[in-house]
Design a protein around this motif. Structure first.
Motif, PDB file in Angstrom:
ATOM      1  N   GLY A   1      33.439 -69.170 -64.741  1.00  0.00           N
ATOM      2  CA  GLY A   1      32.771 -68.482 -63.640  1.00  0.00           C
ATOM      3  C   GLY A   1      32.461 -69.424 -62.497  1.00  0.00           C
ATOM      4  O   GLY A   1      32.662 -69.094 -61.315  1.00  0.00           O
ATOM      5  N   VAL A   2      31.952 -70.608 -62.836  1.00  0.00           N
ATOM      6  CA  VAL A   2      31.676 -71.622 -61.810  1.00  0.00           C
ATOM      7  C   VAL A   2      32.970 -72.016 -61.108  1.00  0.00           C
ATOM      8  O   VAL A   2      33.028 -72.138 -59.877  1.00  0.00           O
ATOM      9  N   PHE A   3      34.028 -72.204 -61.896  1.00  0.00           N
ATOM     10  CA  PHE A   3      35.331 -72.574 -61.348  1.00  0.00           C
ATOM     11  C   PHE A   3      35.845 -71.486 -60.407  1.00  0.00           C
ATOM     12  O   PHE A   3      36.388 -71.778 -59.328  1.00  0.00           O
ATOM     13  N   THR A   4      35.679 -70.234 -60.804  1.00  0.00           N
ATOM     14  CA  THR A   4      36.130 -69.115 -59.976  1.00  0.00           C
ATOM     15  C   THR A   4      35.374 -69.071 -58.656  1.00  0.00           C
ATOM     16  O   THR A   4      35.963 -68.867 -57.587  1.00  0.00           O
ATOM     17  N   VAL A   5      34.048 -69.251 -58.718  1.00  0.00           N
ATOM     18  CA  VAL A   5      33.233 -69.221 -57.501  1.00  0.00           C
ATOM     19  C   VAL A   5      33.601 -70.362 -56.562  1.00  0.00           C
ATOM     20  O   VAL A   5      33.772 -70.174 -55.347  1.00  0.00           O
ATOM     21  N   LEU A   6      33.761 -71.559 -57.114  1.00  0.00           N
ATOM     22  CA  LEU A   6      34.043 -72.733 -56.287  1.00  0.00           C
ATOM     23  C   LEU A   6      35.450 -72.694 -55.686  1.00  0.00           C
ATOM     24  O   LEU A   6      35.682 -73.189 -54.581  1.00  0.00           O
TER      25      LEU A   6
ATOM     26  N   LEU B   1      28.218 -65.033 -64.367  1.00  0.00           N
ATOM     27  CA  LEU B   1      29.278 -66.026 -64.366  1.00  0.00           C
ATOM     28  C   LEU B   1      30.410 -65.638 -65.318  1.00  0.00           C
ATOM     29  O   LEU B   1      31.584 -65.881 -65.029  1.00  0.00           O
ATOM     30  N   CYS B   2      30.059 -65.044 -66.466  1.00  0.00           N
ATOM     31  CA  CYS B   2      31.098 -64.581 -67.399  1.00  0.00           C
ATOM     32  C   CYS B   2      31.943 -63.482 -66.770  1.00  0.00           C
ATOM     33  O   CYS B   2      33.178 -63.462 -66.932  1.00  0.00           O
ATOM     34  N   MET B   3      31.300 -62.569 -66.054  1.00  0.00           N
ATOM     35  CA  MET B   3      32.056 -61.518 -65.380  1.00  0.00           C
ATOM     36  C   MET B   3      32.923 -62.097 -64.272  1.00  0.00           C
ATOM     37  O   MET B   3      34.066 -61.676 -64.069  1.00  0.00           O
TER      38      MET B   3
END
Length: 438
Positions: A147-152, A206-208
């Motif tokens: 999730g963090v990777f996706t956001v960043l 974050l999981c979503m």
């Protein structure tokens, strides 16, 4: 360093397992679901950790056999037992590649057998909470990190799981991550501190985000279905509705055009080569199962010889990419009925537990956990329609949880009924939460 850390944790786990078999169950779940050894790069990467923890667990069962509970006999466990036997029938009778069957059968058999073994060990609410926490940490690690990777990254790259595991590819990891969200929600409902509540909310979001970032179309459909059912099944519906209605659309808005283009192929599946390849595999599974009724072709049906005989287009041999057609092709119509029946009866058992515990304030945790397991199964039923994950650990652990919760509630309600009769009071009429022997 990671290898030494893994060795230290495993040594402690072995010691604890010899003291209490529950730790062996938790260790097996941790190894099988998270595959933490795949995060190391030295000797720990390929060490037989699961085999060692399983052997230690069986030794602990012998040492502490007086502390084990009676195996529950009910519709779910009976179907599960028959399913374990049946998955060995097709590979013996009709496999096109008999020399390759053992590896796949062994992997599936170990997963299912350990679920049955765990029913002898997991017996209290504390045990269940530990099991849920291990599942959340095991999948949540990849979900939160993804999730963090996706956001960043703005959703420009896909999220992948540990190599050699059920959740290695982006689609499987996305489904596992989505199925973990209701378990996080259960922990949130039981939390007593504000920071725990906020931490659970962040983990779910974050999981979503991780699942969305995988660009998995099956995960997208699973998110939609699960969001509705989680709201329907959850207490405190308003805060959850706000999260789903506000935060989830924001995740979709910030996805790149590549994500939108991929999701739109759901409507134009007939123009998508991947989708048409899956439909070809589904037709092959149907024809094979019809020809060998009621058997299937074993674990290795996704081969050139099988497609040459049964597929409309033999030039694109693919795995089933559907739990339903995978079960049908590998184990026939009877296998499909057993597979679906396990989860259908688990759903009914969870519903019975919810009805029985709904009016009991001290059993609200049982209601919450049963309901969230149902939500997880909805995710599996939806997302699994597009993935070959018949033997994936997580849904069977949801089955395990539902059976144990049902047993606890049934025992508690029976004790209350006896106490009321002993006190000369008429026992309250409640829904029976259990069918079968304890």
């Amino acid at each position: 360093m990671r290898d030494l850390l893994m060795l230290g944790l495993f040594a402690a786990l072995i010691y604890k397992t010899l003291k209490d078999p529950l730790w062996g169950v938790l260790g097996w779940v941790w190894m099988g679901v998270m595959n933490p050894h795949r995060l190391a790069y030295g000797f720990a990467h390929d060490a037989p950790w699961s085999m060692l923890i399983a052997l230690t667990l069986f030794l602990s069962l012998l040492i502490h056999r007086d502390k084990l509970v009676k195996f529950p006999v009910n519709a779910v466990t009976i179907l599960l037992g028959i399913w374990i036997v049946w998955i060995g029938v097709s590979p013996l009778l009709f496999s096109f590649y008999p020399d390759k069957e053992m590896h796949f059968w062994s992997r599936a058999f170990k997963v299912l057998l350990m679920v049955l073994v765990s029913l002898l060990v997991v017996q209290r609410r504390r045990d269940l909470d530990w099991l849920v926490l291990v599942l959340v940490v095991s999948i949540g690690y990849y979900g939160i990190k993804g999730g963090v990777f996706t956001v960043l990254s703005g959703g420009s790259a896909r999220v992948w799981g540990p190599e050699g595991s059920f959740i290695e590819d982006n689609n499987s990891l996305a489904l596992a991550t989505i199925m973990t969200v209701p378990l996080i929600r259960y922990l949130q409902l039981q939390s007593t501190r504000r920071w725990q509540h906020h931490l659970a909310t962040a983990a779910m979001l974050l999981c979503m985000a991780s699942a969305v970032g995988s660009q998995s179309r099956g995960a997208f459909l699973a998110i939609v279905m699960m969001s509705f059912f989680m709201w329907l099944k959850s207490r405190n519906k308003l805060p959850l509705a706000l999260v789903v209605l506000v935060a989830l659309p924001l995740i979709f808005v910030f996805m790149p055009d590549s994500w939108t283009d991929r999701m739109e192929t759901i409507k134009t599946y007939d123009q998508d080569a991947s989708a048409m390849g899956r439909i070809n595999a589904w037709q092959m599974a149907w024809r094979l199962a019809t020809d060998l009724f009621p058997f299937g072709g074993g674990f290795t049906v996704a081969g050139a010889a099988v497609f040459a005989k049964y597929a409309p287009d033999p030039s694109i041999p693919l795995t089933a990419h559907s739990i339903y057609f995978q079960a049908m092709g590998e184990h026939g119509f009877l296998g499909l009925a057993l597979f679906v029946g396990i989860f259908a009866m688990t759903w009914r058992m969870a519903s019975a537990t919810i009805r029985a515990s709904k009016a009991e304030l001290d059993l609200q945790w049982a209601r919450d956990l049963s309901a969230m397991c149902q939500v997880g199964l909805i995710g599996y039923a939806t997302g699994g329609a597009f993935l070959s994950l018949v033997y994936f650990d997580l849904p069977y652990y949801l089955v395990l949880i539902v059976v144990v919760v049902n047993r606890i509630v049934a025992s508690e309600m029976a004790q209350r009924k006896k106490a009321a009769i002993a006190a000369g009071q008429a026992p309250r009429d409640v829904h029976s939460p259990y069918w079968g022997s304890a």
